[in-house]
Design an enzyme around this catalytic site. Structure first.
Site, short mmCIF file in Angstrom:
data_model
loop_
_atom_site.label_atom_id
_atom_site.label_comp_id
_atom_site.label_asym_id
_atom_site.label_seq_id
_atom_site.Cartn_x
_atom_site.Cartn_y
_atom_site.Cartn_z
N ASP A 1 4.52 -0.49 -6.97
CA ASP A 1 3.25 -0.82 -7.62
C ASP A 1 2.12 0.01 -7.01
OD1 ASP A 1 1.67 -2.41 -9.46
OD2 ASP A 1 0.81 -3.36 -7.67
N GLU B 1 -2.22 7.62 -5.05
CA GLU B 1 -2.63 6.94 -6.28
C GLU B 1 -4.13 7.05 -6.58
OE1 GLU B 1 -1.56 2.83 -5.13
OE2 GLU B 1 -3.66 2.30 -5.45
N HIS C 1 -0.64 -0.19 -9.65
CA HIS C 1 -1.39 -1.15 -8.82
C HIS C 1 -1.86 -2.34 -9.66
CE1 HIS C 1 -3.49 -1.20 -4.70
NE2 HIS C 1 -3.42 -2.44 -5.15
N ARG D 1 0.86 -1.19 0.00
CA ARG D 1 0.00 0.00 0.00
C ARG D 1 0.90 1.24 0.00
NH1 ARG D 1 -3.31 -2.83 -1.65
NH2 ARG D 1 -5.41 -3.27 -0.87
P1 NAI Z 1 -1.75 -11.37 4.96
O1 NAI Z 1 -2.81 -10.88 5.90
O2 NAI Z 1 -1.73 -12.81 4.59
O3 NAI Z 1 -0.30 -10.98 5.53
C1 NAI Z 1 0.01 -9.73 6.05
C2 NAI Z 1 1.09 -9.94 7.10
O4 NAI Z 1 1.57 -8.65 7.51
C3 NAI Z 1 0.60 -10.65 8.37
O5 NAI Z 1 1.43 -11.75 8.65
C4 NAI Z 1 0.68 -9.58 9.45
O6 NAI Z 1 1.01 -10.11 10.72
C5 NAI Z 1 1.82 -8.72 8.92
N1 NAI Z 1 1.88 -7.38 9.46
C6 NAI Z 1 0.87 -6.58 9.89
N2 NAI Z 1 1.37 -5.40 10.31
C7 NAI Z 1 2.71 -5.46 10.15
C8 NAI Z 1 3.78 -4.55 10.38
N3 NAI Z 1 3.55 -3.31 10.87
N4 NAI Z 1 5.04 -4.94 10.10
C9 NAI Z 1 5.29 -6.17 9.59
N5 NAI Z 1 4.31 -7.07 9.33
C10 NAI Z 1 3.05 -6.72 9.60
O7 NAI Z 1 -1.89 -10.45 3.67
P2 NAI Z 1 -1.39 -10.76 2.19
O8 NAI Z 1 -2.45 -11.46 1.43
O9 NAI Z 1 -0.03 -11.36 2.26
O10 NAI Z 1 -1.32 -9.27 1.58
C11 NAI Z 1 -0.40 -8.33 2.08
C12 NAI Z 1 -0.74 -6.95 1.54
O11 NAI Z 1 -0.52 -6.91 0.15
C13 NAI Z 1 -2.22 -6.56 1.68
O12 NAI Z 1 -2.52 -6.03 2.95
C14 NAI Z 1 -2.38 -5.51 0.60
O13 NAI Z 1 -2.08 -4.24 1.16
C15 NAI Z 1 -1.29 -5.87 -0.41
N6 NAI Z 1 -1.83 -6.32 -1.68
C16 NAI Z 1 -1.45 -5.65 -2.82
C17 NAI Z 1 -1.93 -6.04 -4.05
C18 NAI Z 1 -1.50 -5.36 -5.32
O14 NAI Z 1 -2.12 -5.58 -6.39
N7 NAI Z 1 -0.47 -4.55 -5.31
C19 NAI Z 1 -2.89 -7.15 -4.18
C20 NAI Z 1 -3.16 -7.83 -2.93
C21 NAI Z 1 -2.66 -7.41 -1.73
#
Ligand code: NAI
Length: 328
Positions: free
Chosen positions: A254, A259, A291, A230
């Site tokens: 990305d 954005e 994105h 993000r």
């Molecule tokens: P997830 O929920 O499986 O993993 C997120 C991890 O981040 C969790 O293990 C959590 O404990 C950890 N976390 C939370 N706060 C943190 C911090 N301050 N420091 C370090 N770790 C922390 O989520 P997933 O599916 O892996 O997605 C991650 C992120 O990717 C989403 O939140 C979204 O923002 C982004 N995303 C971007 C996309 C794109 O097209 N560019 C598409 C899908 C997701």
């Protein structure tokens, strides 16, 4: 038959959702983003389907409640664009917690390979019949250290990809994951030891501008910063400053903190008024994609299936396994 107001529609959304929706859902596709100015388009609808740059703030939530819309189905994983506290008790918020972690993780590695081996520059050069290699030297990824911030679904798949390249893998996450094939360290150690730092955590109030002047200061000279998570996780000002001083060797973005009004739209005939984005785009060691990390056929189908199932479950009174609730 339930009617869904589908905001920020693009042709690829229309294709997958129209193909996979059953006869009980009537989807009205709108190209507008959802915000206080456009929320009236959802009047007379039973539900709303929204994406990452739609704004589900207090005004939008109150209006939706007034129209009798009881559900917002986000067709994405992140929900930082929703005022969850305000939605509590008024509107149910559903999301797609996972669709293809591979799509995002593979795009992340694509950004790294492109930046490191300067593929974006070679592509332009050879089209211009310039076959010189000057300035195109990269480095082997093997034995380099990648620091992964956020080791959830995407972070773990990305770690597996990096493992395939023979990299050393460090991770930082307040909630360690047993599937993570790297070494957990504290944030300062990760910042100081990594050649490449990649963000894979959700955006929260607490970690806004996690990458800032102070954290960049702690990094290795020449570090690569990759953000496919993000935009607001990174202070753009601090990043630009870091790149100008040479502290940051390259950035793959990305996502971008401003954005919302730009990404997903074609402004190629207009002057870009965002000076920070213009500066980033002008830098030879920065790649900005709009994105698009999620954008694979597999991900689009999975997003449509889960979103439609979430809506069907809501309308048939079933348990909402993908509901976002306050104070998790
Ligand atoms: P997830 O929920 O499986 O993993 C997120 C991890 O981040 C969790 O293990 C959590 O404990 C950890 N976390 C939370 N706060 C943190 C911090 N301050 N420091 C370090 N770790 C922390 O989520 P997933 O599916 O892996 O997605 C991650 C992120 O990717 C989403 O939140 C979204 O923002 C982004 N995303 C971007 C996309 C794109 O097209 N560019 C598409 C899908 C997701």
């Amino acid at each position: 038959m339930k009617t869904i107001a589908f905001f920020d529609t693009k042709p690829y959304d229309r294709e997958s959702f129209s193909r996979l929706a059953d006869e009980n859902l009537n989807i009205r596709f709108f190209e507008n983003k959802l915000n206080a100015d456009t929320v009236s388009m959802a009047a007379c609808c039973d539900g709303v389907c929204a994406f990452v740059n739609d704004s589900i703030d207090k005004t939008v939530i109150d209006k939706l409640e007034e129209y009798g819309v009881g559900v917002v189905a986000l067709r994405c994983a992140g929900y930082n664009n929703v005022d969850l506290k305000h939605a509590n008790g008024k509107i149910r918020i559903l999301r797609v917690p996972a669709y293809s972690p591979y799509a995002v993780a593979e795009h992340t590695m694509g950004l790294i390979l492109t930046l490191n081996r300067k593929l974006h520059r070679s592509y332009i050069r050879t089209r211009d019949h310039n076959f010189s290699l000057e300035g195109l030297t990269g480095f082997d990824l093997k034995d380099k250290t990648v620091g992964i911030i956020g080791t959830g679904k995407i972070g773990c798949v990305f770690a597996d990809i990096c493992k395939g390249f023979g990299m050393n893998i460090l991770g930082f996450d307040p909630y360690p994951n047993e599937n993570f094939k790297g070494e957990y360290v504290d944030l300062d150690t990760l910042l100081a030891s990594s050649d490449i730092i990649s963000l894979h955590c959700p955006l929260t109030k607490k970690n806004t501008h996690l990458i800032n002047r102070e954290t960049i200061e702690k990094m290795k000279k020449g570090v690569y910063i990759i953000n496919t998570s993000r935009g607001r996780l990174v202070s753009t000002e601090a990043l630009i400053e870091g790149i100008k001083t040479g502290k940051v060797g390259a950035a793959g973005l990305d996502v971008y903190e401003e954005e919302t009004t730009l990404f997903f739209e074609d402004y190629s005939e207009e002057v870009l008024l965002d000076d920070k984005l213009s500066t980033l785009i002008s830098m030879p060691n920065v790649i900005v994609t709009s994105h698009q990390a999620f954008l694979t056929r597999e991900a689009l189908d999975a997003i449509a299936k889960t979103t439609l199932q979430n809506l069907t479950d809501y309308f048939s009174g079933k348990e909402l396994i993908n509901e976002v609730v306050v104070n998790r």
